[in-house]
Design a protein around this motif. Structure first.
Motif, mmCIF file in Angstrom:
data_model
loop_
_atom_site.group_PDB
_atom_site.id
_atom_site.type_symbol
_atom_site.label_atom_id
_atom_site.label_comp_id
_atom_site.label_asym_id
_atom_site.label_seq_id
_atom_site.Cartn_x
_atom_site.Cartn_y
_atom_site.Cartn_z
ATOM 1 N N TYR A 181 28.453 72.370 34.391
ATOM 2 C CA TYR A 181 29.680 71.637 34.091
ATOM 3 C C TYR A 181 30.887 72.550 33.948
ATOM 4 C CZ TYR A 181 32.667 68.298 31.605
ATOM 5 O OH TYR A 181 33.695 67.485 31.224
ATOM 6 N N ASP A 182 30.708 73.726 33.338
ATOM 7 C CA ASP A 182 31.837 74.610 33.046
ATOM 8 C C ASP A 182 31.969 75.772 34.026
ATOM 9 O OD1 ASP A 182 32.784 73.200 30.899
ATOM 10 O OD2 ASP A 182 31.587 74.292 29.434
ATOM 11 N N SER A 183 31.284 75.706 35.151
ATOM 12 C CA SER A 183 31.310 76.812 36.097
ATOM 13 C C SER A 183 32.711 76.999 36.700
ATOM 14 C CB SER A 183 30.305 76.570 37.224
ATOM 15 O OG SER A 183 30.433 77.550 38.221
ATOM 16 N N ASP A 184 33.065 78.265 36.916
ATOM 17 C CA ASP A 184 34.324 78.589 37.584
ATOM 18 C C ASP A 184 34.152 78.693 39.097
ATOM 19 O OD1 ASP A 184 35.768 78.732 35.184
ATOM 20 O OD2 ASP A 184 35.165 80.818 34.860
ATOM 21 N N ALA A 185 32.935 78.478 39.584
ATOM 22 C CA ALA A 185 32.667 78.617 41.020
ATOM 23 C C ALA A 185 33.432 77.564 41.819
ATOM 24 C CB ALA A 185 31.169 78.488 41.289
ATOM 25 N N GLU A 186 33.818 77.923 43.026
ATOM 26 C CA GLU A 186 34.517 77.007 43.928
ATOM 27 C C GLU A 186 33.497 76.197 44.725
ATOM 28 O OE1 GLU A 186 37.934 76.937 44.453
ATOM 29 O OE2 GLU A 186 38.425 78.525 43.022
ATOM 30 N N LEU A 187 33.943 75.057 45.247
ATOM 31 C CA LEU A 187 33.052 74.205 46.029
ATOM 32 C C LEU A 187 32.463 74.924 47.237
ATOM 33 C CD1 LEU A 187 34.904 70.756 46.070
ATOM 34 C CD2 LEU A 187 32.840 71.357 44.800
ATOM 35 N N ASN A 188 33.200 75.897 47.774
ATOM 36 C CA ASN A 188 32.694 76.552 48.982
ATOM 37 C C ASN A 188 31.448 77.391 48.721
ATOM 38 O OD1 ASN A 188 33.837 78.738 47.683
ATOM 39 N ND2 ASN A 188 35.463 79.065 49.193
ATOM 40 N N VAL A 189 31.106 77.645 47.443
ATOM 41 C CA VAL A 189 29.866 78.357 47.167
ATOM 42 C C VAL A 189 28.671 77.498 47.580
ATOM 43 C CG1 VAL A 189 29.500 77.577 44.771
ATOM 44 C CG2 VAL A 189 28.683 79.816 45.483
ATOM 45 N N VAL A 190 28.797 76.185 47.464
ATOM 46 C CA VAL A 190 27.732 75.287 47.907
ATOM 47 C C VAL A 190 27.557 75.385 49.414
ATOM 48 C CG1 VAL A 190 26.980 72.877 48.103
ATOM 49 C CG2 VAL A 190 28.041 73.694 45.986
ATOM 50 N N TRP A 191 28.656 75.380 50.138
ATOM 51 C CA TRP A 191 28.579 75.478 51.597
ATOM 52 C C TRP A 191 27.927 76.795 52.011
ATOM 53 C CZ3 TRP A 191 34.509 74.390 51.616
ATOM 54 C CH2 TRP A 191 34.736 73.102 51.101
ATOM 55 N N ALA A 192 28.235 77.871 51.275
ATOM 56 C CA ALA A 192 27.645 79.177 51.590
ATOM 57 C C ALA A 192 26.127 79.134 51.414
ATOM 58 C CB ALA A 192 28.255 80.257 50.710
ATOM 59 N N TYR A 193 25.668 78.538 50.307
ATOM 60 C CA TYR A 193 24.229 78.502 50.057
ATOM 61 C C TYR A 193 23.506 77.541 50.997
ATOM 62 C CZ TYR A 193 23.991 81.690 46.146
ATOM 63 O OH TYR A 193 24.001 82.830 45.378
#
Length: 224
Positions: A181-193
């Protein structure tokens, strides 16, 4: 699998978070009962770990409020209290398990694992689709021609895809369930994985692919 840990002792939460992450759980941490209640109501967890003695709301108050709101997520209560009255109060209040401090880290991990399995349909150690298997004990992806050990995030994402076969998982849902919930990660990290997993599926000779559904998300498809 996603777990919320609520304890006001910083050293304890760091230790429990590290233990669970080593076992490839996604972990959120809070240090008071009000935050534990807010997270428990707002987020989708596979298990909740609640210390009884917390500021703002104690663990039993959080548990009672969650159950009154219809939240059925399995709950493990942690506390320095070991008297029978406290155990009875917790279990009759809706807790699924109770672990007095101090405890062995191996027992803690085993109890959380038992709760996450109890929380929904039984999930076997081997998850298979087509000619491809994910070993949940060794974190290995096994295909027709090879096998490879997945990283923590890769494993969690593929496990989620396998458990939700036929139902698309959105980028936002991956962010919520895997990064927290509190992650600073961007949505594009999902696309990378997703890209990493696609390459590894090809690497092991899998006849399964991760398909994208516009406006819906990702799901596994067996290639004819």
């Amino acid at each position: 699998m996603r777990v919320l840990v609520a304890d006001d002792e910083a050293a304890m939460t760091r230790a429990l978070e590290a233990l669970l992450k080593r076992e490839h759980y996604s972990v959120d941490v809070v240090n008071n009962g009000q935050d534990a209640l807010d997270y428990g109501l707002a987020e989708n967890y596979d298990a909740l770990v609640l210390d009884i003695m917390m500021p703002k709301l104690d663990g039993l108050q959080v548990l009672t409020a969650l159950r009154e709101q219809g939240v059925a997520t399995p709950v493990l209560l942690l506390t320095a209290k070991s008297q029978i009255e406290d155990r009875v109060a917790g279990l009759t209040g809706g807790a699924d398990d109770y672990l007095p401090k101090p405890f062995d880290p191996r027992e803690f991990v085993a109890r959380v694992g038992a709760l996450t399995r109890r929380g929904g349909a039984y999930t076997p150690s081997l998850l298979t689709v087509g000619n491809t298997t994910l070993n949940r004990s060794t974190f290995e992806l096994v295909g027709e021609s090879a096998s490879v050990r997945l990283s923590s995030k890769e494993f969690q994402m593929l496990e989620l895809l396998l458990r939700q076969q036929g139902r698309p998982i959105s980028t936002e849902q991956f962010m919520e369930r895997i990064w927290g919930y509190d992650s600073d990660a961007e949505l594009n990290v999902v696309w990378a994985y997703i890209s990493y997993l696609r390459r590894k599926l090809e690497m092991v000779g899998s006849n399964v692919r991760i398909a994208a559904r516009r406006g819906q998300g990702y799901l596994l498809e067996e290639i004819a």
